[in-house]
Structures are given as C-alpha cells and as structure tokens.
Design an enzyme around this catalytic site. Structure first.
Site, PDB file in Angstrom:
ATOM      1  N   LYS A  72      75.013  19.017  16.559  1.00 24.07           N
ATOM      2  CA  LYS A  72      73.615  19.413  16.790  1.00 24.07           C
ATOM      3  C   LYS A  72      73.072  18.729  18.053  1.00 24.07           C
ATOM      4  O   LYS A  72      73.634  17.719  18.492  1.00 24.07           O
ATOM      5  CB  LYS A  72      72.770  19.049  15.561  1.00 24.07           C
ATOM      6  CG  LYS A  72      72.728  17.566  15.243  1.00 24.07           C
ATOM      7  CD  LYS A  72      72.199  17.318  13.835  1.00 24.07           C
ATOM      8  CE  LYS A  72      72.134  15.833  13.547  1.00 24.07           C
ATOM      9  NZ  LYS A  72      72.073  15.557  12.091  1.00 24.07           N
ATOM     10  N   TYR A 119      55.446   0.103  41.528  1.00 23.03           N
ATOM     11  CA  TYR A 119      54.092   0.360  41.026  1.00 23.03           C
ATOM     12  C   TYR A 119      53.576  -0.839  40.245  1.00 23.03           C
ATOM     13  O   TYR A 119      54.326  -1.451  39.467  1.00 23.03           O
ATOM     14  CB  TYR A 119      54.111   1.550  40.059  1.00 23.03           C
ATOM     15  CG  TYR A 119      54.299   2.876  40.726  1.00 23.03           C
ATOM     16  CD1 TYR A 119      53.430   3.330  41.704  1.00 23.03           C
ATOM     17  CD2 TYR A 119      55.360   3.696  40.339  1.00 23.03           C
ATOM     18  CE1 TYR A 119      53.614   4.568  42.294  1.00 23.03           C
ATOM     19  CE2 TYR A 119      55.547   4.940  40.914  1.00 23.03           C
ATOM     20  CZ  TYR A 119      54.667   5.369  41.901  1.00 23.03           C
ATOM     21  OH  TYR A 119      54.844   6.585  42.476  1.00 23.03           O
TER      22      TYR A 119
HETATM   23  C1  LIG Z   1      73.010  14.649  11.578  1.00 26.31           C
HETATM   24  C2  LIG Z   1      73.651  14.833  10.271  1.00 26.31           C
HETATM   25  C3  LIG Z   1      74.923  14.292  10.014  1.00 26.31           C
HETATM   26  C4  LIG Z   1      75.675  13.401  10.993  1.00 26.31           C
HETATM   27  O1  LIG Z   1      75.148  12.093  10.962  1.00 26.31           O
HETATM   28  P1  LIG Z   1      75.828  10.886  11.784  1.00 26.31           P
HETATM   29  O2  LIG Z   1      75.122   9.688  11.298  1.00 26.31           O
HETATM   30  O3  LIG Z   1      75.585  11.166  13.224  1.00 26.31           O
HETATM   31  O4  LIG Z   1      77.279  10.908  11.453  1.00 26.31           O
HETATM   32  C5  LIG Z   1      75.506  14.594   8.794  1.00 26.31           C
HETATM   33  N1  LIG Z   1      74.877  15.366   7.891  1.00 26.31           N
HETATM   34  C6  LIG Z   1      73.647  15.872   8.102  1.00 26.31           C
HETATM   35  C7  LIG Z   1      72.989  16.685   7.038  1.00 26.31           C
HETATM   36  C8  LIG Z   1      72.994  15.610   9.294  1.00 26.31           C
HETATM   37  O5  LIG Z   1      71.765  16.106   9.490  1.00 26.31           O
END
Ligand SMILES: *Cc1c(COP(=O)(O)O)cnc(C)c1O
Length: 403
Positions: free
Chosen positions: A44, A271
């Site tokens: 994702k 800045y």
């Molecule tokens: C993002 C996600 C993961 C992966 O999590 P990590 O800690 O990056 O391994 C697994 N399951 C679900 C439902 C997620 O949303």
C-alpha cells in the site's frame, strides 16, 4: 539534441531504491517462515514509498503469494502493470467500487451484510465465483466485524453461491512491543472464530493475522499467511522485536552539494538567522528541503559527505538545507551527500529521521515527495531507472536480479 521534457537532466536530489536489497530481504523473510506459511507483501501507499510496481515484480519472483493494498487505484495500477497475483484490498470498499473489484479480480474484505449481498449479486452478473476475506476486529476497533458478532456474517457469506470464503483475518494493534498481553488476547478471540469454523466444517484456505511485528514475534499466530510490509523494506517495526540478521534498508535519500559558502565569525545562516558562526566555517548547501519531505528542523540532524557527518546548521528551507563541512575539506561542488542511508562506514537510519520528525519510521518512508524522483538501482550495478511525475514504471523494463 533532444531537449524534450522526458530527457531533461535529473534534479541533484533523489530517493534511491535498491531492488537487490529488497530481493535479499524477501529471501530472508521467506527463509525464516515455515514452508507452509504464505507471504503477502503489503505494498500500500506505493510500497511505503518504494514504488509498488517495482516492489511487486521482485516479490512475485521471490514467491510472494499476493499483495495487500489500500485503495482501488493502487490495485488497478498493479493490474495495469501486469501483476496477475491476488490483490487484497485491506480497507473498507464503497459500494461503487465493488463492480471494479469483481471485474478486475481484486479481492475485497467484506465486513458487513450489505456488502456481502451486493458483491454476491455482482459476482452472479459477471458469472464469477468471487473469493472474499472476512475481516474480524478483535480489539483494534478499526475495520472489520466484531469478533463476538462475526458468526452470523459468516453464515451470510456461506449462503451466497457466487462467493467463496477464501480468507479470514484479523489485525494486531500492538505486536512489536515487549508486552504481548493484548496481542495474545486478540489472537485468542480470533481463535474462537477459527474453532467455530472448524466445528462447522467450513474450510478456509487462508487464515491470517500477522503484520511484520506478528511475523517476527508471534510465531503461534502465523497460521496460513503473514502480511508483511515494513520489514520487507528493511526496517524493523520496533527496536524490541526479534531482529533477523542481514535485513537491510532498501531506501536511501541523497543530494549533491549545490553551493558552498565560506562564513566569517558572527555571520548567520538561513531564514530566521538560527545559526551564527562562532569561527570561520565552510557550509554546503544541499538542494533538498521540507518540500521534499525532510523534517522541518533547525540546527538538528546531519548529512553524510565523504563518509563523515556534516551537521545541519540553521533552519531548513522548502528546497534547501545547509550543512557544516568545515571538517570535511575534501568536499567539493556536486559531491554526493546522504540524508538517509549509508555512506562509508556510517549510516543515518530511517529511525534517526523519524526522531527528527517526532514520528514513526512508517511516516518517514511514505512521506518523501515524488518531486524527489525514485531512482531504482540493483545492488552495486550502475543500471538505474528513474520514475517521473505523471508516469509509472510500468512503461519501462523491469530491472533484473544481479544474483
Ligand atoms: C499495513 C498493514 C499490514 C502491514 O503492516 P507492517 O507493520 O508494515 O508489516 C498488515 N496488515 C494490515 C491489515 C495492514 O493494514
């Protein structure tokens, strides 16, 4: 000379994605996992900023069963890039998205009766038997049906001839801390459902619960599949979880020195005049700033130049930051600096940047802006490919393994 925009020289600031290291991490995770447990690579948010299509191509070659994604657009990007492996959309779908999911064989999590019914109708219309995963919330209170209300929904799914219950899943709210009390409670709630399914002789191919933290520290919860994200990118979800030797960060952030200034005692930098030179100083300007995702710091953090730490001085700007190179006399214009990653024997870790940002490693990886183009490299090979804004890497050749 071809002066079209697709040929213009790249900015002297970029993120570097080492696909050789990604491959190695995948191999190490695979080797650590019992043979019968499948691997879902969570890609994702552009594979946590690494480029989802590049990551997916390598992961398919390294035996990933499928991919976890968040949005319909992310999933379509992989399908259009030629990824045919299962794609599981982890969040909640709007009704309008379901037709797309059925048409393009994107697997959805169904969490409530209306979606079950709607999906079943669509599946019938398409003449497909559509696999679904049921997401059970066991204490995280995010997506999913409550564990103590899941069985009636399971009955509804089983009653639909055009659907098949391929997976049942849950998600831990704390799997990478030393205290596993809540994770264990969540898992026992999940197991109650799994036991009920077994008693009813409902076969479920994929029971899955573990993210990276669970994969590392809760082997009893591996079940049929683990869903690893951050670990594949070479970052451990916490400092107290089990460490697998050889796992290495895949992403680095680099820039080239774009100006050098000599300061006299009493002169100021940047800045707000947040830094005043106490003695003669040599300052390098790196053309990268908070507009690229670097934390908005003042007199904090550093860059690696010639393998040495050059401390950041003054306040960071949108497009530039200044580092003190007085102690690195060999540093010259257009020399490479590392803002995150390794150089020489030293390393600025993702966690170091997270501290500057007052945030977590996940946030750091996903929040480098795309105006820092992603340059894919493969181990020590010079072969590179550069992502451009408005195009995707599907249009170029995949990089081959160097092993
Ligand atoms: C993002 C996600 C993961 C992966 O999590 P990590 O800690 O990056 O391994 C697994 N399951 C679900 C439902 C997620 O949303």
């Amino acid at each position: 000379m071809n002066l079209h925009s697709e040929n213009f020289p790249q900015r002297p600031a970029w993120t570097e994605i080492d696909l050789g290291k990604l491959r190695r991490n995948l191999q190490l995770v695979r080797a650590d996992l019992p043979k019968h447990v499948r691997l879902m690579a969570v890609v994702k948010d552009e594979a946590y900023g690494h480029g989802a299509l590049d990551v997916a191509r390598v992961a398919v070659e390294e035996g990933a069963w499928g991919f976890g994604l968040s949005t319909l657009e992310e999933a379509m990007h992989l399908r259009e890039g030629g990824i045919t492996a299962p794609l599981l959309l982890l969040g909640e779908r709007q009704e309008a998205e379901l037709e797309w999911c059925v048409a393009h064989d994107l697997t959805v999590c169904v969490n409530e009766p209306h979606a079950v019914h709607k999906l079943a109708k669509l599946a019938t219309n398409f003449g497909k038997k559509v696999p679904v995963h049921l997401k059970i919330h066991t204490g995280m209170s995010r997506y999913g049906v409550r564990w103590d209300e899941a069985l009636p929904l399971i009955e509804k799914i089983l009653a639909e001839k055009s659907l098949s219950l391929e997976g049942v899943m849950t998600h831990f709210s704390q799997s990478d801390e030393t205290d596993k009390t809540f994770a264990n409670l969540q898992f026992s709630r999940f197991q109650e459902i799994l036991t009920a399914l077994e008693q009813r002789k409902v076969p479920v191919k994929l029971r899955h619960a573990c993210n990276s933290g669970g994969f590392l520290d809760l082997p009893q919860a591996h079940l049929d599949m683990v869903r690893t994200g951050i670990l594949l990118y070479g970052v451990f979800p916490s400092q107290v979880c089990r460490q697998i030797p050889g796992i290495e960060p895949v992403m680095s952030v680099k820039a080239k020195i774009a100006a050098i200034q000599k300061l006299k005692p009493g002169e100021v930098v940047g800045y707000g005049m947040r830094y005043t030179a106490k003695s003669e100083r040599r300052i390098a300007i790196l053309p990268i700033g908070y507009g690229d995702g670097f934390p908005r710091v003042r007199n904090e953090g550093s860059a690696l130049i010639h393998g040495q730490r050059a401390p950041l001085v003054g306040g960071i700007a949108m497009d530039a930051l200044m580092v003190d190179i007085t102690d690195i006399p060999q540093a010259q214009m257009w020399d490479e600096a590392v803002l995150m990653g390794k150089q020489g024997g030293d390393e600025i870790t993702v966690r170091d940047i997270a501290k500057l940002k007052n945030s977590v490693t996940y946030d750091v990886l996903t929040n480098w802006r795309l105006r820092l183009r992603r340059k894919s490299v493969n181990g020590n090979k010079t072969e590179t490919r550069i992502s451009r804004i408005g195009t995707n890497s599907a249009e170029t050749e995949p990089i081959r393994a160097n092993s």
